[in-house]
Structure formats: structure tokens, C-alpha cells
Motif scaffolding. Structure first.
Motif, mmCIF file in Angstrom:
data_model
loop_
_atom_site.group_PDB
_atom_site.id
_atom_site.type_symbol
_atom_site.label_atom_id
_atom_site.label_comp_id
_atom_site.label_asym_id
_atom_site.label_seq_id
_atom_site.Cartn_x
_atom_site.Cartn_y
_atom_site.Cartn_z
ATOM 1 N N ALA A 1 32.775 38.198 37.376
ATOM 2 C CA ALA A 1 33.159 38.721 35.544
ATOM 3 C C ALA A 1 32.948 39.474 34.626
ATOM 4 C CB ALA A 1 33.852 36.695 34.782
ATOM 5 N N ALA A 2 31.517 39.205 35.466
ATOM 6 C CA ALA A 2 31.069 40.028 34.680
ATOM 7 C C ALA A 2 31.602 41.223 35.456
ATOM 8 C CB ALA A 2 29.692 40.222 34.427
ATOM 9 N N ALA A 3 31.373 41.880 36.523
ATOM 10 C CA ALA A 3 31.830 42.895 37.176
ATOM 11 C C ALA A 3 32.580 43.685 36.965
ATOM 12 C CB ALA A 3 30.895 42.900 38.845
ATOM 13 N N LEU A 4 33.962 42.871 37.444
ATOM 14 C CA LEU A 4 35.454 42.348 37.488
ATOM 15 C C LEU A 4 35.990 42.909 36.604
ATOM 16 C CD1 LEU A 4 35.837 40.827 40.771
ATOM 17 C CD2 LEU A 4 34.810 43.501 40.713
ATOM 18 N N ALA A 5 35.598 41.709 35.523
ATOM 19 C CA ALA A 5 36.470 41.417 33.942
ATOM 20 C C ALA A 5 36.131 41.918 32.952
ATOM 21 C CB ALA A 5 36.981 39.675 33.851
ATOM 22 N N GLY A 6 34.616 42.910 33.013
ATOM 23 C CA GLY A 6 33.821 43.256 31.999
ATOM 24 C C GLY A 6 33.289 41.880 30.771
ATOM 25 N N GLU A 7 33.295 40.479 31.367
ATOM 26 C CA GLU A 7 32.861 39.161 30.665
ATOM 27 C C GLU A 7 31.575 39.279 30.595
ATOM 28 O OE1 GLU A 7 35.315 36.382 31.267
ATOM 29 O OE2 GLU A 7 37.466 37.310 31.619
#
Length: 302
Positions: A263-269
Motif C-alpha cells: 500500500a505504501a509503494a503502490l498507493a502512497g499510504e
């Protein structure tokens, strides 16, 4: 020879559980993809679970005798587990991936409380500590922005409820169900499908067919239902009966790591420092919840 065979089975089952947890860490991707394609809310999960039921239906028909012989409590428990996963699936549309996964992974707290006060099972001291640590993690995680420590979105509420329902379901499954992996996966998917279709019109209106790109939408739904809900669930159910519950619980935590990183890598979360601390406490609670089981079983071989 038997020892070697048993060791290989244990290794293979452990690899399946670890891979299943990691694989489900990416599950939010098809759910959100379907939402972006025009199936918002629970409609995407409904499409995925319909595909899973269709894939598993021939097996269910072939094994219908086993389904008929299964008790109503066993069937209801497995179906409730599917409903819990449906809530978990829908939650990804309305909340941040890592928070949703961590809220769901509070299941050790609810499982211990249900075992103690509903089933009358003995509660080791370490599991009481697990409850306190898990609730402390929940409080820290939800109050990271200075607000009251309660879920702030419908997705967070659904994830919390999903974890609670999963704890109820697994209690029934462990005590009543003897279904084989294939039949269990079918009942599981069917329960999820019913839950998704009940939720869907409540959360979002039925999308207009003319606004949908049916070919890619059906492709994503079919692949997700077949791979995540049919294949991986059946494999997980095969593996779990061959491993200690402690090992299963710890290996499945790979989902938290993969979900947060993806989620951090692909959605910036990204999680704030206090959210990371609270999430860490939730994971510690999971380890503490299964630790007494591991210790107790290990003592039999001393």
C-alpha cells in the motif's frame, strides 16, 4: 522414512500458509481495481465471490453428500467466516490498507474473550496479557491523530467487525466442522457472496451496465475469485489442519507486512509513527495469544 515425510509435509504446509498470508496482502489491489472500473462498495466483492462460487460449484455438487452430513452449526460457522472475509474485502474500498489489516488482526483479542466467556475454556495468563496488549495497540493506533480512539470510517468499522465475526466463526469451525478443504471453501465463498449482496445496495446504488467495461471487469473478478477465494482458501484449509495453530497464526502475519508495504509503494499510504507503534502492539498481541499453545505442546516432547 515416516519422520522425513512428516517433516516435508510440515514444511510444505508452512510454506502454503506463509505464501497465503503474503498473497492476501495484495488482495486490496483487485478490490480497488473493480471499484475504479465501476463496481464501488460491496459490488466488487460480490462479483469476486460469485466467481469463486461458480469455480467451486462442481466440487460442491460432487461432494454434496458430505455437505448434507455436515451439521448446521458447522455449515453456519464456515459461512460466517466467509461473511467476515466479505466485510474485510469491502473495507479496503473505504479505508487505508494497513489500518484495515491491523484492525482485522485484532482477532486474538476477540477469540480469547469468546473462548473464556462463551465457551468456558481455560484462559492462560499470557493470553490475558495478549488482550491488554492488543487493546492498547488499538487505542494507540486509532488515537494517533489526537482524536478519540474509535474507528473513524465505515471501512475501519467493517474491519473491526470482520475480525470479531471471524473469531466467532473459527470457534464454531474448530469445535464443530469436519468438512474437507474443498467443501469448506465452497461454503465459505457462498457465505461471503450472500453477505456481499446484502451489503452492496445499502452502501452504493447498483451501477448502470452501460457504463461498465465488462470484459476487463469480468476478467479481474473471475481471476480474483478463482485464485484468492477458491484456490488459496482451499490450500489454506488443507494446511491449517496439518500445523499447530500457533504456527498458522504467526505465519499468516505475513499479510500485515506485505499489505502495508504494497500500500505504501503502490498507493502512497504511509502510517504515522504512533500508528506504527499501535500496529506493532497488535502484532505482539497475536504472538502472545498463540504462545501458550506453542509452549504447552512443546512440553509434551520434553
Amino acid at each position: 522414512m515416516t519422520t522425513m515425510t512428516d517433516a516435508r509435509i510440515t514444511f510444505f504446509a508452512s510454506a502454503i500458509v506463509l505464501a497465503t498470508g503474503a498473497f492476501w496482502g495484495f488482495y486490496w489491489l483487485p478490490v480497488r481495481a473493480l471499484s475504479d472500473m465501476g463496481l464501488p462498495g460491496a459490488w466488487g466483492t460480490a462479483a469476486i465471490t460469485v466467481a469463486a462460487v461458480i469455480v467451486l460449484l462442481p466440487l460442491a455438487v460432487a461432494r454434496r453428500g458430505a455437505l448434507r452430513r455436515a451439521g448446521p452449526v458447522a455449515l453456519a460457522s464456515v459461512a460466517l467466516g466467509g461473511a467476515a472475509f466479505a466485510l474485510y474485502s469491502v473495507a479496503f474500498v473505504y479505508g487505508r490498507v494497513a489500518i484495515i489489516i491491523l484492525l482485522y488482526f485484532l482477532t486474538p483479542v476477540w477469540s480469547t474473550l469468546i473462548g473464556r466467556y462463551v465457551m468456558g475454556w481455560h484462559t492462560p495468563r499470557m493470553r490475558i496479557v495478549a488482550i491488554l496488549v492488543g487493546l492498547a495497540g488499538l487505542t494507540v493506533m486509532l488515537s494517533a491523530d489526537g482524536s478519540a480512539p474509535i474507528p473513524r470510517s465505515i471501512g475501519e468499522w467493517m474491519a473491526l467487525l470482520a475480525g470479531l465475526l471471524w473469531s466467532v466463526a473459527t470457534t464454531g469451525i474448530r469445535s464443530k466442522s469436519d468438512l474437507a478443504p474443498g467443501e469448506s471453501a465452497f461454503v465459505f465463498a457462498a457465505g461471503a457472496m450472500v453477505c456481499a449482496f446484502v451489503l452492496a445496495p445499502v452502501l452504493e446504488p447498483l451501477p448502470a451496465a452501460e457504463g461498465l467495461s465488462l470484459a476487463p471487469l469480468l476478467g479481474v473478478a473471475a481471476a480474483s475469485g478463482a485464485i484468492w477465494w477458491a484456490l488459496s482458501v482451499a490450500a489454506l484449509m488443507w494446511a491449517t489442519v496439518r500445523l499447530e495453530p500457533a504456527r498458522v497464526g504467526i505465519l499468516l502475519m505475513s499479510e500485515v507486512l506485505v499489505g502495508a508495504v504494497s500500500a505504501a509503494a503502490l498507493a502512497g499510504e504511509h502510517l504515522a509513527a504512533l500508528e506504527l507503534l499501535g500496529g506493532g502492539l497488535v502484532l505482539v498481541a497475536g504472538v502472545l495469544e498463540v504462545w501458550p499453545v506453542r509452549q504447552r505442546r512443546a512440553s509434551h516432547f520434553v
